[in-house]
Design a protein around this motif. Structure first.
Motif, mmCIF file in Angstrom:
data_model
loop_
_atom_site.group_PDB
_atom_site.id
_atom_site.type_symbol
_atom_site.label_atom_id
_atom_site.label_comp_id
_atom_site.label_asym_id
_atom_site.label_seq_id
_atom_site.Cartn_x
_atom_site.Cartn_y
_atom_site.Cartn_z
ATOM 1 N N LEU A 173 8.111 1.555 -27.321
ATOM 2 C CA LEU A 173 7.528 1.950 -26.053
ATOM 3 C C LEU A 173 7.902 0.916 -25.009
ATOM 4 O O LEU A 173 7.704 -0.285 -25.221
ATOM 5 N N ILE A 174 8.471 1.369 -23.911
ATOM 6 C CA ILE A 174 8.819 0.496 -22.801
ATOM 7 C C ILE A 174 7.965 0.914 -21.619
ATOM 8 O O ILE A 174 7.954 2.079 -21.238
ATOM 9 N N GLN A 222 14.434 -6.911 -26.013
ATOM 10 C CA GLN A 222 13.283 -7.642 -25.495
ATOM 11 C C GLN A 222 13.709 -8.607 -24.392
ATOM 12 O O GLN A 222 13.062 -8.679 -23.347
ATOM 13 N N PHE A 223 14.799 -9.327 -24.579
ATOM 14 C CA PHE A 223 15.304 -10.256 -23.564
ATOM 15 C C PHE A 223 15.584 -9.524 -22.248
ATOM 16 O O PHE A 223 15.143 -9.938 -21.176
ATOM 17 N N LEU A 228 13.711 -7.733 -16.685
ATOM 18 C CA LEU A 228 13.471 -6.613 -15.780
ATOM 19 C C LEU A 228 11.975 -6.384 -15.533
ATOM 20 O O LEU A 228 11.580 -5.388 -14.946
ATOM 21 N N ASN A 229 11.156 -7.318 -16.011
ATOM 22 C CA ASN A 229 9.694 -7.232 -15.853
ATOM 23 C C ASN A 229 9.110 -5.959 -16.464
ATOM 24 O O ASN A 229 8.213 -5.338 -15.905
ATOM 25 N N CYS A 230 9.641 -5.573 -17.608
ATOM 26 C CA CYS A 230 9.130 -4.421 -18.349
ATOM 27 C C CYS A 230 8.415 -4.922 -19.589
ATOM 28 O O CYS A 230 8.764 -5.951 -20.148
ATOM 29 N N ARG A 231 7.449 -4.169 -20.013
ATOM 30 C CA ARG A 231 6.756 -4.483 -21.263
ATOM 31 C C ARG A 231 7.436 -3.734 -22.395
ATOM 32 O O ARG A 231 7.881 -2.608 -22.231
#
Length: 86
Positions: free
Chosen positions: A3-4, A71-72, A77-80
């Motif tokens: 999940l992003i 993840q990097f 990109l300031n995404c979870r």
């Protein structure tokens, strides 16, 4: 399941065999939404415009990324980013 979460939407990548391709599409969509060329995106993510070739390979599905790379990039990109095993 991966999940992003971004500020405005959620992207769920559920097909384990196709996650890298789905991530490629997500990354390209994110870059174009930001109005960046690959060189600008490379500078934004890596502080190195020479990484544009690597990013191009990811976007075009010619290089599969692992979860650490995902993840990097997502953190830059300031995404979870969440991974959940079912």
């Amino acid at each position: 399941i991966i999940l992003i979460k971004t500020n405005h939407k959620k992207t769920i990548m559920a097909n384990k065999n196709n996650i890298s391709n789905q991530f490629s599409t997500f990354l390209k969509d994110k870059r174009t939404a930001m109005g960046m060329t690959l060189r600008q995106f490379a500078i934004h993510l890596y502080d190195d415009e020479k990484q544009n070739g690597y990013l191009s390979k990811i976007e075009n599905g010619k290089h599969q990324v692992n979860s650490d790379t995902m993840q990097f990039l997502l953190e830059k990109l300031n995404c979870r980013f969440y991974i959940e095993e079912l």
